[in-house]
Motif scaffolding. Sequence first.
Motif, PDB file in Angstrom:
ATOM      1  N   CYS A  16       0.852  -1.597   0.075  1.00 46.77           N
ATOM      2  CA  CYS A  16       0.084   0.157   0.423  1.00 46.77           C
ATOM      3  C   CYS A  16       0.984   1.636   0.405  1.00 46.77           C
ATOM      4  N   GLN A  17       0.257   1.771  -0.367  1.00 43.45           N
ATOM      5  CA  GLN A  17       0.863   3.568  -0.847  1.00 43.45           C
ATOM      6  C   GLN A  17       1.605   3.858   1.025  1.00 43.45           C
ATOM      7  N   LYS A  18       0.736   4.278   2.178  1.00 45.98           N
ATOM      8  CA  LYS A  18       0.578   4.227   3.076  1.00 45.98           C
ATOM      9  C   LYS A  18      -0.448   3.258   4.490  1.00 45.98           C
ATOM     10  N   LEU A  19       1.149   3.124   5.339  1.00 48.16           N
ATOM     11  CA  LEU A  19      -0.026   2.064   6.855  1.00 48.16           C
ATOM     12  C   LEU A  19       0.616   2.865   7.718  1.00 48.16           C
ATOM     13  N   VAL A  20      -0.584   3.692   8.519  1.00 44.24           N
ATOM     14  CA  VAL A  20      -1.537   4.358   9.758  1.00 44.24           C
ATOM     15  C   VAL A  20      -1.892   3.332  11.176  1.00 44.24           C
ATOM     16  N   ARG A  21      -1.310   2.948  12.166  1.00 46.31           N
ATOM     17  CA  ARG A  21      -2.030   2.349  13.277  1.00 46.31           C
ATOM     18  C   ARG A  21      -2.042   3.383  14.099  1.00 46.31           C
ATOM     19  N   ILE A  22      -3.546   3.352  14.555  1.00 43.42           N
ATOM     20  CA  ILE A  22      -4.860   3.615  14.904  1.00 43.42           C
ATOM     21  C   ILE A  22      -4.521   3.343  16.424  1.00 43.42           C
ATOM     22  N   THR A  23      -4.513   3.780  17.618  1.00 43.32           N
ATOM     23  CA  THR A  23      -3.914   3.195  19.002  1.00 43.32           C
ATOM     24  C   THR A  23      -4.781   4.805  19.821  1.00 43.32           C
ATOM     25  N   ALA A  24      -5.546   5.110  19.272  1.00 40.58           N
ATOM     26  CA  ALA A  24      -6.858   6.180  19.506  1.00 40.58           C
ATOM     27  C   ALA A  24      -7.313   7.123  19.352  1.00 40.58           C
ATOM     28  N   PRO A  25      -9.084   6.896  19.356  1.00 35.52           N
ATOM     29  CA  PRO A  25      -9.508   6.708  17.542  1.00 35.52           C
ATOM     30  C   PRO A  25      -9.053   8.397  17.872  1.00 35.52           C
ATOM     31  N   GLU A  26      -9.067   9.357  18.441  1.00 39.57           N
ATOM     32  CA  GLU A  26      -8.762  10.889  18.365  1.00 39.57           C
ATOM     33  C   GLU A  26      -7.975  11.046  16.828  1.00 39.57           C
ATOM     34  N   GLN A  27      -6.772  10.078  16.617  1.00 42.80           N
ATOM     35  CA  GLN A  27      -5.961   9.587  15.171  1.00 42.80           C
ATOM     36  C   GLN A  27      -6.623  10.165  14.195  1.00 42.80           C
ATOM     37  N   LEU A  28      -7.601   9.679  14.426  1.00 42.71           N
ATOM     38  CA  LEU A  28      -8.724   9.495  12.529  1.00 42.71           C
ATOM     39  C   LEU A  28      -9.164  10.919  13.041  1.00 42.71           C
ATOM     40  N   HIS A  29      -9.003  11.816  13.279  1.00 43.69           N
ATOM     41  CA  HIS A  29      -9.501  13.308  13.021  1.00 43.69           C
ATOM     42  C   HIS A  29      -7.983  14.206  11.802  1.00 43.69           C
ATOM     43  N   SER A  30      -6.990  12.718  11.969  1.00 39.34           N
ATOM     44  CA  SER A  30      -5.451  13.502  11.454  1.00 39.34           C
ATOM     45  C   SER A  30      -5.716  13.021  10.020  1.00 39.34           C
ATOM     46  N   ILE A  31      -6.355  11.747   9.476  1.00 41.97           N
ATOM     47  CA  ILE A  31      -6.289  11.418   8.559  1.00 41.97           C
ATOM     48  C   ILE A  31      -7.087  11.857   7.034  1.00 41.97           C
ATOM     49  N   ASP A  32      -6.827  12.571   6.008  1.00 44.17           N
ATOM     50  CA  ASP A  32      -7.213  12.718   4.789  1.00 44.17           C
ATOM     51  C   ASP A  32      -8.313  11.735   3.911  1.00 44.17           C
ATOM     52  N   PHE A  33      -9.199  11.775   4.379  1.00 42.42           N
ATOM     53  CA  PHE A  33     -10.825  10.501   4.328  1.00 42.42           C
ATOM     54  C   PHE A  33     -10.760  10.781   2.529  1.00 42.42           C
ATOM     55  N   THR A  34     -10.024  11.559   2.005  1.00 34.41           N
ATOM     56  CA  THR A  34     -10.861  12.289   0.920  1.00 34.41           C
ATOM     57  C   THR A  34     -10.624  11.239  -0.687  1.00 34.41           C
ATOM     58  N   ASN A  35      -8.532  11.101   0.060  1.00 32.64           N
ATOM     59  CA  ASN A  35      -7.939   9.880  -0.579  1.00 32.64           C
ATOM     60  C   ASN A  35      -8.186   8.496  -0.233  1.00 32.64           C
ATOM     61  N   PRO A  36      -7.945   7.725  -1.406  1.00 34.60           N
ATOM     62  CA  PRO A  36      -8.262   6.318  -1.145  1.00 34.60           C
ATOM     63  C   PRO A  36      -7.909   5.152  -0.019  1.00 34.60           C
ATOM     64  N   PHE A  37      -8.700   4.466   1.106  1.00 34.07           N
ATOM     65  CA  PHE A  37      -8.483   4.218   2.148  1.00 34.07           C
ATOM     66  C   PHE A  37      -8.664   2.851   2.293  1.00 34.07           C
ATOM     67  N   PHE A  38      -8.625   1.996   3.250  1.00 34.25           N
ATOM     68  CA  PHE A  38      -9.549   0.807   3.355  1.00 34.25           C
ATOM     69  C   PHE A  38      -9.046   0.676   4.925  1.00 34.25           C
ATOM     70  N   ILE A  39     -10.176   0.140   6.127  1.00 36.24           N
ATOM     71  CA  ILE A  39      -9.945  -0.197   7.726  1.00 36.24           C
ATOM     72  C   ILE A  39      -9.456  -1.379   7.438  1.00 36.24           C
ATOM     73  N   LEU A  40      -8.089  -1.822   8.397  1.00 37.50           N
ATOM     74  CA  LEU A  40      -8.181  -3.416   8.430  1.00 37.50           C
ATOM     75  C   LEU A  40      -8.068  -3.405   9.919  1.00 37.50           C
TER      76      LEU A  40
END
Length: 336
Positions: A16-40
């Motif tokens: 994948c182009q980029k991998l982001v690991r979420i350990t706290a829900p608040e991190q979701l505020h900083s993600i650009d969801f206008t680009n393709p993404f997949f929740i794993l």
Amino acid sequence: MQSLQSLHTFALPAKCQKLVRITAPEQLHSIDFTNPFFILGEGSNCVFLNDFNGTVIQMENRGIDITELDGHYLVRVAAGESWHSLVIKLLDMGIAGLENLALIPGTVGAAPVQNIGAYGVELADVFSHLSGYNLDKQSFDTMDKSACQFGYRDSVFKGALYGRFVITEVVLKLPKQWQPMLDYGPLRDLASTEVSAKQVAERVIQIRRSKLPDPKQCANAGSFFKNPVVGLGQVNSLRAHYPEMPIYPVNEHKVKLAAGWLIEQAGLKGHRIGGIRVYEKQALVLVNDQQGNGEELLAMIAYIQKSVFAKFAVELSPEVRLIGRDGELSKGVEHG
């Protein structure tokens, strides 16, 4: 590019182009969801067919909080927790209700998306509500059972809210007055005995291990196809030719068929296309012998669907989610 091969249990060689690991829900505020993404989650019910042109967001938040009320327990669980570990933890604490769902792979956050189920029990049966990040509002929302629109291996998160909501927490409601659910197949013989929830879980685990290969030893994504639901007229016609065909009533008009039985009767156990084969011990499972690729898997899916339809006039849809270069494949190859 980040490798995804070790992050999904079918282990196709994808990146994948980029991998982001979420350990706290608040991190979701900083993600650009206008680009393709997949929740794993644990990657046990999805297959990356190709390199993914976007961001993979892996939910790794943890936490379990249990509130004891007069008639039931409310169990609040972070999306990144392992589902099976939760089942075992609760049983060890004397809290029953999830035993039929033991050894289902994946995270707690993935469970509502699929409305996971096994041996006569679905997540919807024990569900209270959930919380998550609404991408349109850019805020956190809570949803009750009716809002989730649960169906057979289905929910609003695969429909109207597909790609618009990230589940961060699930709350379960487990009654103190436990009643075993033993109506389904291999569990029926337990009904004549005084059985505990742990014993039911042990039987479920034993059955699942006998049918499904360990993905750490043999790359697979568990049950690959949904059990198809058909009308009574069609099933009566089929049983006239195949009286031994297993059926499971859904309601007075619909019946569920066993996809694995259909595939086996089509003579496909052990069938191989390149590095992909139908598992010899359970035809519902497809296996990657480490050298498989996405094109071969799609060819196998199409061949199984065509063969089963030719023999039974029944359409099979994958239960496993299939991820292409730009996101999940649409209904052309059902994502289940």
